[in-house]
Enzyme design. Structure first.
Site, PDB file in Angstrom:
ATOM      1  CG  ASP A  46      -1.796   1.225   1.289  1.00 23.90           C
ATOM      2  OD1 ASP A  46      -2.901   1.131   0.732  1.00 23.90           O
ATOM      3  OD2 ASP A  46      -1.403   2.275   1.843  1.00 23.90           O
ATOM      4  CE1 TYR A  51       0.826   7.898   2.291  1.00 25.08           C
ATOM      5  CE2 TYR A  51       1.251   5.604   1.780  1.00 25.08           C
ATOM      6  CZ  TYR A  51       0.450   6.578   2.342  1.00 25.08           C
ATOM      7  OH  TYR A  51      -0.708   6.204   2.955  1.00 25.08           O
ATOM      8  CE  LYS A  76      -3.609   4.688   0.501  1.00 21.92           C
ATOM      9  NZ  LYS A  76      -2.186   4.596   0.875  1.00 21.92           N
ATOM     10  CG  HIS A 109      -4.532   9.686   0.046  1.00 25.44           C
ATOM     11  ND1 HIS A 109      -3.188   9.631  -0.203  1.00 25.44           N
ATOM     12  CD2 HIS A 109      -4.671   9.277   1.336  1.00 25.44           C
ATOM     13  CE1 HIS A 109      -2.547   9.198   0.870  1.00 25.44           C
ATOM     14  NE2 HIS A 109      -3.431   8.987   1.818  1.00 25.44           N
TER      15      HIS A 109
HETATM   16  P1  NAD Z   1       0.860   1.493  11.814  1.00 24.30           P
HETATM   17  O1  NAD Z   1      -0.291   1.498  12.740  1.00 24.30           O
HETATM   18  O2  NAD Z   1       1.002   0.424  10.805  1.00 24.30           O
HETATM   19  O3  NAD Z   1       2.147   1.585  12.719  1.00 24.30           O
HETATM   20  C1  NAD Z   1       3.450   1.557  12.173  1.00 24.30           C
HETATM   21  C2  NAD Z   1       4.457   1.729  13.299  1.00 24.30           C
HETATM   22  O4  NAD Z   1       4.235   0.741  14.295  1.00 24.30           O
HETATM   23  C3  NAD Z   1       5.879   1.521  12.820  1.00 24.30           C
HETATM   24  O5  NAD Z   1       6.425   2.727  12.322  1.00 24.30           O
HETATM   25  C4  NAD Z   1       6.584   1.047  14.074  1.00 24.30           C
HETATM   26  O6  NAD Z   1       6.907   2.150  14.883  1.00 24.30           O
HETATM   27  C5  NAD Z   1       5.499   0.264  14.773  1.00 24.30           C
HETATM   28  N1  NAD Z   1       5.558  -1.194  14.497  1.00 24.30           N
HETATM   29  C6  NAD Z   1       5.337  -1.843  13.323  1.00 24.30           C
HETATM   30  N2  NAD Z   1       5.445  -3.167  13.478  1.00 24.30           N
HETATM   31  C7  NAD Z   1       5.748  -3.365  14.786  1.00 24.30           C
HETATM   32  C8  NAD Z   1       5.997  -4.520  15.552  1.00 24.30           C
HETATM   33  N3  NAD Z   1       5.923  -5.742  15.034  1.00 24.30           N
HETATM   34  N4  NAD Z   1       6.287  -4.357  16.876  1.00 24.30           N
HETATM   35  C9  NAD Z   1       6.338  -3.132  17.431  1.00 24.30           C
HETATM   36  N5  NAD Z   1       6.118  -1.988  16.759  1.00 24.30           N
HETATM   37  C10 NAD Z   1       5.819  -2.109  15.435  1.00 24.30           C
HETATM   38  O7  NAD Z   1       0.891   2.953  11.158  1.00 24.30           O
HETATM   39  P2  NAD Z   1       0.819   3.673   9.757  1.00 24.30           P
HETATM   40  O8  NAD Z   1       2.086   3.571   9.012  1.00 24.30           O
HETATM   41  O9  NAD Z   1       0.275   5.016  10.068  1.00 24.30           O
HETATM   42  O10 NAD Z   1      -0.330   2.880   8.948  1.00 24.30           O
HETATM   43  C11 NAD Z   1      -0.056   1.769   8.132  1.00 24.30           C
HETATM   44  C12 NAD Z   1      -0.227   2.099   6.672  1.00 24.30           C
HETATM   45  O11 NAD Z   1      -1.532   2.611   6.405  1.00 24.30           O
HETATM   46  C13 NAD Z   1       0.686   3.233   6.173  1.00 24.30           C
HETATM   47  O12 NAD Z   1       2.022   2.834   6.036  1.00 24.30           O
HETATM   48  C14 NAD Z   1      -0.002   3.586   4.886  1.00 24.30           C
HETATM   49  O13 NAD Z   1       0.306   2.639   3.882  1.00 24.30           O
HETATM   50  C15 NAD Z   1      -1.474   3.498   5.304  1.00 24.30           C
HETATM   51  N6  NAD Z   1      -2.032   4.816   5.713  1.00 24.30           N
HETATM   52  C16 NAD Z   1      -3.025   5.349   4.965  1.00 24.30           C
HETATM   53  C17 NAD Z   1      -3.587   6.568   5.306  1.00 24.30           C
HETATM   54  C18 NAD Z   1      -4.695   7.132   4.478  1.00 24.30           C
HETATM   55  O14 NAD Z   1      -5.031   8.311   4.643  1.00 24.30           O
HETATM   56  N7  NAD Z   1      -5.264   6.375   3.588  1.00 24.30           N
HETATM   57  C19 NAD Z   1      -3.125   7.268   6.441  1.00 24.30           C
HETATM   58  C20 NAD Z   1      -2.115   6.692   7.204  1.00 24.30           C
HETATM   59  C21 NAD Z   1      -1.585   5.459   6.839  1.00 24.30           C
END
Ligand code: NAD
Length: 280
Positions: A46, A51, A76, A109
């Site tokens: 994704d 990004y 997106k 998005h």
């Molecule tokens: P997430 O909830 O996936 O958290 C990611 C963070 O959690 C990492 O940076 C790390 O600090 C921690 N983490 C990951 N794996 C771990 C593990 N196994 N143990 C401990 N800590 C861990 O947060 P995110 O990146 O905000 O969301 C995931 C994805 O969603 C994004 O990368 C993106 O692709 C998507 N996204 C979309 C939108 C949108 O507006 N559509 C907005 C935000 C994110």
């Protein structure tokens, strides 16, 4: 390892339920993250134009040489490319960076309701899908009234609505509205961005001990067992692998019910009604 789960979208396309999110990973980091993920078994990635890492994602996909039909790539359309004409060029730019002929899923998005262009944007996506540049079209951060407007004006339903969703912000109403309309819900920030006390919560740590899984794995399993698409992000190889290693256990109804009590309606990201970054 059990076979990874898939969801059949309302247009008949099949999407892996668990993918890798790559927000805030730069082009260099994302190459190794995607390579590690593909090696671990992930097939869904994704990304988004905003990004600024589609190029890195594309390089990793290119290097991996997996059959195209095995991959499920989402990107997106950013807020400043809404309209009837702009999406085509935006998508073509994304495809060049991704080194792909089509994307599997293209999402608007954010709705940016103040801009008033999401319906014409949706009509443009419908055409791009007809041209074969996209397999499935969907939305992100849309609420039910935004989606209803798309349905009323075009009769074409999004396949997916990607929204902020994690144990502290479970969006049960929106999830249920999506389900009633045969729209798959995809959880962004599924791990609550790794903070906010979710991993330390007693309910999560108890399940972690019971299943011999990490708190992150319990939370990812909770998304899967609730029928959600889920895209946890990491650029750390061990965590990328850990986050995929969730296919050999399941939470039962009682355990899902316990995690349901963690909901405190706490949004970590912006409110879709007011978010308009990129158009100021
Ligand atoms: P997430 O909830 O996936 O958290 C990611 C963070 O959690 C990492 O940076 C790390 O600090 C921690 N983490 C990951 N794996 C771990 C593990 N196994 N143990 C401990 N800590 C861990 O947060 P995110 O990146 O905000 O969301 C995931 C994805 O969603 C994004 O990368 C993106 O692709 C998507 N996204 C979309 C939108 C949108 O507006 N559509 C907005 C935000 C994110």
């Amino acid at each position: 390892m059990t076979q990874q789960p898939h969801i059949k979208l309302n247009d008949g396309q099949i999407m892996p339920q668990l993918g890798l999110g790559v927000w805030q990973a730069d082009n260099k980091q994302v190459i190794s993250a995607v390579e590690t993920a593909l090696d671990a078994g992930y097939r869904a990635i994704d990304t988004a134009a905003i990004y600024e890492n589609e190029e890195g994602v594309g390089s990793a996909l290119h290097n991996a040489s997996l059959p195209r039909e095995e991959l499920f790539i989402t990107t997106k359309l950013w807020n400043n490319r809404h309209g009837s004409q702009a999406p085509q060029q935006a998508l073509e730019e994304s495809l060049i960076k991704l080194k792909l002929d089509y994307v599997d899923l293209y999402l608007i998005h954010w709705p940016v309701p103040q801009q008033g262009k999401f319906v014409e944007t949706w009509k443009a996506l419908i055409k791009l899908k007809e041209q074969g540049l996209i397999k499935s079209i969907g939305v992100s951060n849309f609420n039910s009234s935004h989606i209803q407007k798309l349905l009323d004006e075009t009769g074409v339903s999004p396949t997916v609505n990607q929204i902020e969703l994690h144990p502290l912000f479970q969006q049960r109403q929106m999830h249920s509205w999506n389900a009633t309309h045969h729209i798959a819900t995809e959880s962004w920030s599924p791990l609550a961005q790794g903070g906010d006390g979710v991993f330390d919560h007693a309910i999560i740590t108890a399940l972690s001990i019971k299943y011999g899984k990490t708190p992150a794995q319990i939370v990812i399993r909770w998304h899967l067992d609730n029928g959600l698409l889920v895209i946890p992000k990491s650029v750390t190889p061990a965590r990328i692998r850990e986050n995929f290693n969730v296919l050999d256990f399941r939470l039962d109804k009682d355990e899902l019910g316990k995690i349901a009590t963690l909901d405190i309606s706490k949004r970590l990201g912006p409110d879709p009604e007011t978010f308009k970054l990129g158009i100021d």
